[in-house]
Write a protein that holds these residues in place. Structure first.
Motif, PDB file in Angstrom:
ATOM      1  N   TYR A 182      -1.985  16.623  -3.898  1.00  0.00           N
ATOM      2  CA  TYR A 182      -2.822  17.903  -3.014  1.00  0.00           C
ATOM      3  C   TYR A 182      -2.883  18.334  -2.017  1.00  0.00           C
ATOM      4  O   TYR A 182      -3.345  19.679  -1.941  1.00  0.00           O
ATOM      5  CB  TYR A 182      -4.208  17.397  -3.822  1.00  0.00           C
ATOM      6  CG  TYR A 182      -5.036  18.322  -3.648  1.00  0.00           C
ATOM      7  CD1 TYR A 182      -5.222  19.685  -4.091  1.00  0.00           C
ATOM      8  CD2 TYR A 182      -6.576  18.771  -2.884  1.00  0.00           C
ATOM      9  CE1 TYR A 182      -5.805  20.803  -3.875  1.00  0.00           C
ATOM     10  CE2 TYR A 182      -7.045  19.139  -2.392  1.00  0.00           C
ATOM     11  CZ  TYR A 182      -7.605  20.685  -3.006  1.00  0.00           C
ATOM     12  OH  TYR A 182      -8.188  21.673  -2.882  1.00  0.00           O
ATOM     13  N   ASN A 228      -0.938  21.909  -2.371  1.00  0.00           N
ATOM     14  CA  ASN A 228      -2.055  22.588  -2.141  1.00  0.00           C
ATOM     15  C   ASN A 228      -2.621  22.994  -0.664  1.00  0.00           C
ATOM     16  O   ASN A 228      -2.574  23.777  -0.404  1.00  0.00           O
ATOM     17  CB  ASN A 228      -2.967  22.464  -2.871  1.00  0.00           C
ATOM     18  CG  ASN A 228      -2.740  22.043  -4.474  1.00  0.00           C
ATOM     19  OD1 ASN A 228      -2.042  21.139  -4.730  1.00  0.00           O
ATOM     20  ND2 ASN A 228      -2.985  23.423  -5.194  1.00  0.00           N
ATOM     21  N   ASP A 256       0.536  24.028   1.859  1.00  0.00           N
ATOM     22  CA  ASP A 256       1.587  25.182   1.293  1.00  0.00           C
ATOM     23  C   ASP A 256       2.639  24.563   1.260  1.00  0.00           C
ATOM     24  O   ASP A 256       3.932  25.451   1.664  1.00  0.00           O
ATOM     25  CB  ASP A 256       1.024  26.500   2.139  1.00  0.00           C
ATOM     26  CG  ASP A 256       0.133  27.307   1.552  1.00  0.00           C
ATOM     27  OD1 ASP A 256      -0.382  26.824  -0.282  1.00  0.00           O
ATOM     28  OD2 ASP A 256      -0.654  27.844   2.288  1.00  0.00           O
TER      29      ASP A 256
END
Length: 197
Positions: free
Chosen positions: A113, A117, A120
């Motif tokens: 994650y 996320n 990036d």
């Protein structure tokens, strides 16, 4: 007798773990080092403390609405700076051990994650739960009766308060903190059956 800053932090962190163990009979301890990838051309990590703090703030704020953090009861994170790794974070995430048992999967989920996320694709991670840290650094399942593993966790936490790899050289304002911690768990209700010691 006045305590040093390191000793005050260490005592405070131990009290934080005490409060979690008072409330939860089992605590699942997940440790992930959150880092950044080196630029392939320069072979250096190119991230500012300000950018890294924004990423970490986003991760912590997103805990409320992300199933990765379901049953998360706390965290302790140290921001460090080193010549080779630049800004990076040593993080402990604590979960209710009655509801979360798979620490290795949880560490991988947090790391992915972070990498995919939150940053990036700029971020990388190192899952301590997948490696040889379990006994020595007390990650994985911590039962309230396991005093040896708890001592090992206290030892691992003591590492986090040391002032080496300090971020002082990067600080842009006084709000930049080297240690972040979740809120202290509220006292457990005395209602119900007492725990067998």
């Amino acid at each position: 007798m006045a305590f040093t800053k390191d000793k005050r932090r260490r005592i405070s962190n131990e009290s934080y773990i005490d409060a979690m163990q008072d409330k939860y009979s089992k605590v699942c301890v997940v440790r992930v080092d959150l880092e950044y990838a080196k630029n392939k051309e320069t072979n250096k990590v190119e991230i500012t403390l300000n950018e890294a703090n924004k990423h970490l703030n986003r991760l912590l704020n997103n805990r409320r609405n992300n199933e990765i953090f379901d049953n998360n009861i706390g965290y302790l994170i140290k921001t460090e700076y080193g010549e080779d790794r630049n800004v990076h974070f040593h993080s402990f995430f604590f979960y209710d051990g009655q509801k979360v048992q798979k620490d290795m999967i949880k560490a991988e989920d947090i790391g992915k994650y972070w990498s995919e996320n939150i940053t990036d694709g700029k971020g990388t991670y190192y899952s301590c739960n997948r490696n040889d840290y379990k006994d020595k650094h007390a990650i994985g399942m911590l039962d309230y009766r396991d005093t040896k593993k708890r001592r090992n966790l206290d030892y691992a936490m003591a590492y986090l308060v040391k002032e080496d790899q300090n971020i002082e050289v990067l600080k842009e304002n006084e709000k930049d903190r080297s240690i972040r911690r979740g809120t202290m768990p509220k006292n457990k209700s005395n209602a119900g059956r007492p725990r067998n010691q």
